[in-house]
Structures are given as structure tokens and as C-alpha cells.
Design a protein around this motif. Structure first.
Motif, short mmCIF file in Angstrom:
data_model
loop_
_atom_site.label_atom_id
_atom_site.label_comp_id
_atom_site.label_asym_id
_atom_site.label_seq_id
_atom_site.Cartn_x
_atom_site.Cartn_y
_atom_site.Cartn_z
N LEU A 63 -1.34 6.89 21.93
CA LEU A 63 -0.51 6.19 21.27
C LEU A 63 0.91 5.62 22.06
N GLU A 115 -6.08 1.47 15.71
CA GLU A 115 -5.15 0.69 15.00
C GLU A 115 -4.18 1.28 13.88
N ARG A 116 -4.97 2.67 13.64
CA ARG A 116 -3.95 3.68 12.68
C ARG A 116 -4.14 4.86 12.99
N PRO A 137 11.10 3.97 14.55
CA PRO A 137 10.12 2.97 14.54
C PRO A 137 10.41 1.43 14.42
N ASP A 177 4.29 2.92 7.67
CA ASP A 177 2.90 3.09 7.15
C ASP A 177 3.05 4.03 5.96
N SER A 234 7.69 -1.47 9.86
CA SER A 234 6.23 -0.72 10.73
C SER A 234 6.01 0.52 9.87
N GLY A 284 4.28 3.76 18.10
CA GLY A 284 3.21 4.31 17.33
C GLY A 284 3.40 5.94 17.30
#
Length: 181
Positions: free
Chosen positions: A136, A10-11, A73, A79, A77, A140
Motif C-alpha cells: 500500500l 484496488e481496495r 487520508p 471507504d 477517500s 492507502g
């Protein structure tokens, strides 16, 4: 060998704990309630970020732009959140590998636990060591590469004379014959 496998996570991020000059670098993967944090060196984060970016660029080049790998990306998105808590180091990273799985169209990152034998045979990881494996998609992987590159660059500023890191109180510069800068 304990394998921490995230396919897909998820991360997956690189992050630090501590102040510049005394930071500890981590890779952290999360899926649901599972959380894995592994420690590594700043140079390893920098090398991984660079190689992931190069791999993605090569995939786009070879596919003539048809691979599902964005140049950047998707907007929004990014992070920028800190590492998830609790940060409990599972192991320290030694050998890393990077591959593109063309059937699944994912980047596969493997991080093996450091071992004294890494010095003797770095290309043959011991199967009894811990392993973090993360798969990924292109977006990602691109987001990971950009965040990790920014993280490495956010450290202490370089000395304009020797390019060594400047501490808040200055440093003894070898290019200035040992005088403080």
C-alpha cells in the motif's frame, strides 16, 4: 504455498460479518476480478491498525515530513462500503508482518495462515502456509489504519466499571461482585 499478492490492490479493507458480540473479522483485498478474504481476530485487526499508524508516523518523523505519507487520508477517500461479496474465507490469519519498502515507498503487510506451530515459533512462519501480501502507498495505508481502528471501536460499548463489553441485556460485572449491570 499459495500466495495472494496484491501490489497494489484496488481496495484493501478490514470488515466484519455479524452483529457486535458475534462478529467475524476479515481482511479483504481486491484487484480487478480477484478477491481474497481472510479471517482474523478482533485483537489482530486492532494491533495491525495501530502498528500501521505507528509505522507511518515514524516514517514521517524520520523523513522530516518529506515521505509521501499523509497525516490523514485525502478528504473524500474514506471507504465506508461493506465487504465485497462473495465473502469466502481463504484461510485464518496467524502470524502477521509489517514493513516499509523504502525503495518503492510502500507499506508491505503479510498475513500468514494460522498453524499449530505458531505457538512454538511465531517468528518463523512455515513457507508451506498460505500468505496474503498487500503493498500500500502511504495514503492507502493511512486509510486502512483509520477504517480498521473505527471498525474495532464500533463493537459493543464497554462497561463503565470493568471495561468489559456490555451485551444488550447487560453482563455479570466482576467489579460489582457478580451483579448484573
Amino acid at each position: 504455498m499459495p500466495v495472494f499478492d496484491y501490489d497494489p490492490p484496488e481496495r484493501f479493507v478490514a470488515g466484519t460479518v455479524g452483529e457486535p458480540g458475534a462478529r467475524t473479522f476479515f481482511l479483504q483485498a481486491r484487484a480487478g476480478a480477484r478477491l481474497t478474504s481472510v479471517a482474523l481476530e478482533k485483537a489482530q485487526v486492532a494491533a495491525l491498525a495501530e502498528r500501521v499508524g505507528e509505522l507511518l508516523d515514524e516514517i514521517v518523523r524520520r523523513s522530516g515530513g518529506q515521505a509521501p505519507v499523509p497525516a490523514l487520508p485525502p478528504s473524500g477517500s474514506e471507504d465506508t462500503a461493506p465487504l465485497d461479496l462473495p465473502i469466502e474465507e481463504e484461510f485464518r490469519v496467524g502470524t502477521m508482518s509489517l514493513a516499509w519498502d523504502s525503495e518503492r515507498q510502500v507499506v508491505v503487510i503479510e498475513c500468514f495462515e494460522v498453524d499449530d506451530e505458531d505457538v512454538e515459533s511465531p517468528l518463523e512462519p512455515d513457507p508451506a502456509r498460505n500468505l496474503l501480501r498487500v503493498s500500500l502507498d502511504g495514503a492507502g495505508a493511512r486509510a486502512f489504519s483509520q477504517r480498521a481502528t473505527a471498525l474495532v471501536a464500533a463493537g459493543r460499548p464497554p462497561c463503565p466499571f470493568c471495561a468489559g463489553p456490555l451485551d444488550p441485556g447487560g453482563h455479570v460485572c466482576p467489579r460489582a461482585n457478580g451483579y448484573r449491570r
